[in-house]
Design a protein around this motif. Structure first.
Motif, PDB file in Angstrom:
ATOM      1  N   MET A 122       0.847  -1.174   0.000  1.00  0.00           N
ATOM      2  CA  MET A 122       0.000   0.000   0.000  1.00  0.00           C
ATOM      3  C   MET A 122       0.894   1.239   0.000  1.00  0.00           C
ATOM      4  O   MET A 122       1.954   1.243   0.627  1.00  0.00           O
ATOM      5  CB  MET A 122      -0.928   0.052   1.205  1.00  0.00           C
ATOM      6  CG  MET A 122      -1.921   1.216   1.167  1.00  0.00           C
ATOM      7  SD  MET A 122      -3.221   1.103   2.416  1.00  0.00           S
ATOM      8  CE  MET A 122      -2.276   1.450   3.897  1.00  0.00           C
ATOM      9  N   MET A 123       0.457   2.260  -0.699  1.00  0.00           N
ATOM     10  CA  MET A 123       1.141   3.550  -0.681  1.00  0.00           C
ATOM     11  C   MET A 123       0.127   4.628  -0.333  1.00  0.00           C
ATOM     12  O   MET A 123      -1.049   4.537  -0.707  1.00  0.00           O
ATOM     13  CB  MET A 123       1.812   3.833  -2.030  1.00  0.00           C
ATOM     14  CG  MET A 123       2.904   2.836  -2.376  1.00  0.00           C
ATOM     15  SD  MET A 123       3.800   3.232  -3.886  1.00  0.00           S
ATOM     16  CE  MET A 123       4.864   4.574  -3.309  1.00  0.00           C
ATOM     17  N   ILE A 183      -5.793   9.586  -6.684  1.00  0.00           N
ATOM     18  CA  ILE A 183      -4.557   8.866  -6.424  1.00  0.00           C
ATOM     19  C   ILE A 183      -4.437   7.740  -7.440  1.00  0.00           C
ATOM     20  O   ILE A 183      -5.435   7.109  -7.802  1.00  0.00           O
ATOM     21  CB  ILE A 183      -4.515   8.329  -4.970  1.00  0.00           C
ATOM     22  CG1 ILE A 183      -3.131   7.795  -4.624  1.00  0.00           C
ATOM     23  CG2 ILE A 183      -5.596   7.289  -4.735  1.00  0.00           C
ATOM     24  CD1 ILE A 183      -2.974   7.467  -3.133  1.00  0.00           C
ATOM     25  N   SER A 184      -3.241   7.514  -7.913  1.00  0.00           N
ATOM     26  CA  SER A 184      -3.017   6.450  -8.889  1.00  0.00           C
ATOM     27  C   SER A 184      -1.592   5.927  -8.730  1.00  0.00           C
ATOM     28  O   SER A 184      -0.797   6.507  -7.979  1.00  0.00           O
ATOM     29  CB  SER A 184      -3.244   6.956 -10.312  1.00  0.00           C
ATOM     30  OG  SER A 184      -2.333   8.007 -10.607  1.00  0.00           O
ATOM     31  N   LYS A 185      -1.292   4.843  -9.410  1.00  0.00           N
ATOM     32  CA  LYS A 185       0.056   4.281  -9.309  1.00  0.00           C
ATOM     33  C   LYS A 185       0.431   3.558 -10.571  1.00  0.00           C
ATOM     34  O   LYS A 185      -0.421   3.122 -11.342  1.00  0.00           O
ATOM     35  CB  LYS A 185       0.147   3.329  -8.113  1.00  0.00           C
ATOM     36  CG  LYS A 185      -0.751   2.120  -8.215  1.00  0.00           C
ATOM     37  CD  LYS A 185      -0.649   1.280  -6.955  1.00  0.00           C
ATOM     38  CE  LYS A 185      -1.616   0.102  -7.013  1.00  0.00           C
ATOM     39  NZ  LYS A 185      -1.317  -0.833  -8.066  1.00  0.00           N
ATOM     40  N   ASP A 186       1.710   3.460 -10.765  1.00  0.00           N
ATOM     41  CA  ASP A 186       2.275   2.692 -11.865  1.00  0.00           C
ATOM     42  C   ASP A 186       3.114   1.598 -11.219  1.00  0.00           C
ATOM     43  O   ASP A 186       4.226   1.858 -10.744  1.00  0.00           O
ATOM     44  CB  ASP A 186       3.129   3.607 -12.750  1.00  0.00           C
ATOM     45  CG  ASP A 186       3.686   2.896 -13.963  1.00  0.00           C
ATOM     46  OD1 ASP A 186       3.858   1.645 -13.914  1.00  0.00           O
ATOM     47  OD2 ASP A 186       3.974   3.563 -14.955  1.00  0.00           O
ATOM     48  N   ASN A 187       2.569   0.397 -11.156  1.00  0.00           N
ATOM     49  CA  ASN A 187       3.269  -0.690 -10.468  1.00  0.00           C
ATOM     50  C   ASN A 187       4.616  -1.006 -11.104  1.00  0.00           C
ATOM     51  O   ASN A 187       5.570  -1.352 -10.407  1.00  0.00           O
ATOM     52  CB  ASN A 187       2.409  -1.952 -10.453  1.00  0.00           C
ATOM     53  CG  ASN A 187       1.317  -1.880  -9.408  1.00  0.00           C
ATOM     54  OD1 ASN A 187       1.420  -1.133  -8.430  1.00  0.00           O
ATOM     55  ND2 ASN A 187       0.259  -2.643  -9.605  1.00  0.00           N
ATOM     56  N   THR A 206      -3.900   0.596  -2.618  1.00  0.00           N
ATOM     57  CA  THR A 206      -3.278  -0.700  -2.392  1.00  0.00           C
ATOM     58  C   THR A 206      -2.638  -1.209  -3.680  1.00  0.00           C
ATOM     59  O   THR A 206      -2.843  -0.651  -4.761  1.00  0.00           O
ATOM     60  CB  THR A 206      -4.298  -1.723  -1.896  1.00  0.00           C
ATOM     61  OG1 THR A 206      -5.182  -2.052  -2.986  1.00  0.00           O
ATOM     62  CG2 THR A 206      -5.105  -1.188  -0.731  1.00  0.00           C
ATOM     63  N   SER A 207      -1.905  -2.298  -3.552  1.00  0.00           N
ATOM     64  CA  SER A 207      -1.261  -2.882  -4.725  1.00  0.00           C
ATOM     65  C   SER A 207      -2.283  -3.394  -5.730  1.00  0.00           C
ATOM     66  O   SER A 207      -1.976  -3.535  -6.915  1.00  0.00           O
ATOM     67  CB  SER A 207      -0.332  -4.023  -4.301  1.00  0.00           C
ATOM     68  OG  SER A 207      -1.060  -5.012  -3.609  1.00  0.00           O
TER      69      SER A 207
END
Length: 116
Positions: free
Chosen positions: A32-33, A68-72, A51-52
Motif C-alpha cells: 500500500m502507498m 490517487i493512482s500508481k504505476d506498479n 493498495t497494490s
C-alpha cells in the motif's frame, strides 16, 4: 534498502492544480502507498491511499478534488490535486507499507503552498 522520493510540490494559486509523484526504490512492490500531509501547527493526516490491487481511499477533505493512482511497473504513486484551496497548504509525505516485511517507509516530504 527502500527509499521514497516525492516531487511535484510548489506554489500554486487557489483553484489551481498540482500533481505529486512518489517513486519507491527497492526490490519489493509496496502493498500500500499513501499520501499524508502536515500543515503548520497541525497533526499529520491521511490524504489518500492506494493498495497494490488498486483499491483507493480518500480523506473527506479531498474527495472529488483529488485522484490517487500508481504505476506498479515503476513503483511510483501519483496524487493529482485539483481545485486547490489555501487550507491545502502543507508538507505532503509519501508512505509505503510492506506488509510481509512489517515495515513502513516515509519520504522526506514536498511542500505545497496554495495562495489565495
Amino acid at each position: 534498502q527502500v527509499q521514497l522520493v516525492e516531487s511535484g510540490g510548489g506554489l500554486v494559486q487557489a483553484g489551481g492544480s498540482l500533481r505529486l509523484s512518489c517513486a519507491a526504490s527497492g526490490s519489493f512492490t509496496p502493498d500500500m502507498m499513501s499520501w499524508y500531509r502536515r500543515a503548520p501547527g497541525k497533526q499529520r493526516e491521511l490524504v489518500a491511499s492506494i493498495t497494490s490491487l488498486g483499491r483507493t481511499n480518500y480523506a473527506d477533505f479531498v474527495k472529488g478534488r483529488s485522484t490517487i493512482s500508481k504505476d506498479n511497473a515503476k513503483n511510483t504513486m501519483y496524487l493529482q490535486m485539483n481545485s486547490l484551496k489555501p487550507e491545502d497548504t502543507a508538507v505532503y509525505y509519501c508512505a509505503a507499507d510492506y506488509v510481509r516485511l512489517g515495515e513502513r517507509h516515509w519520504g522526506p516530504g514536498t511542500q505545497v503552498t496554495v495562495s489565495s
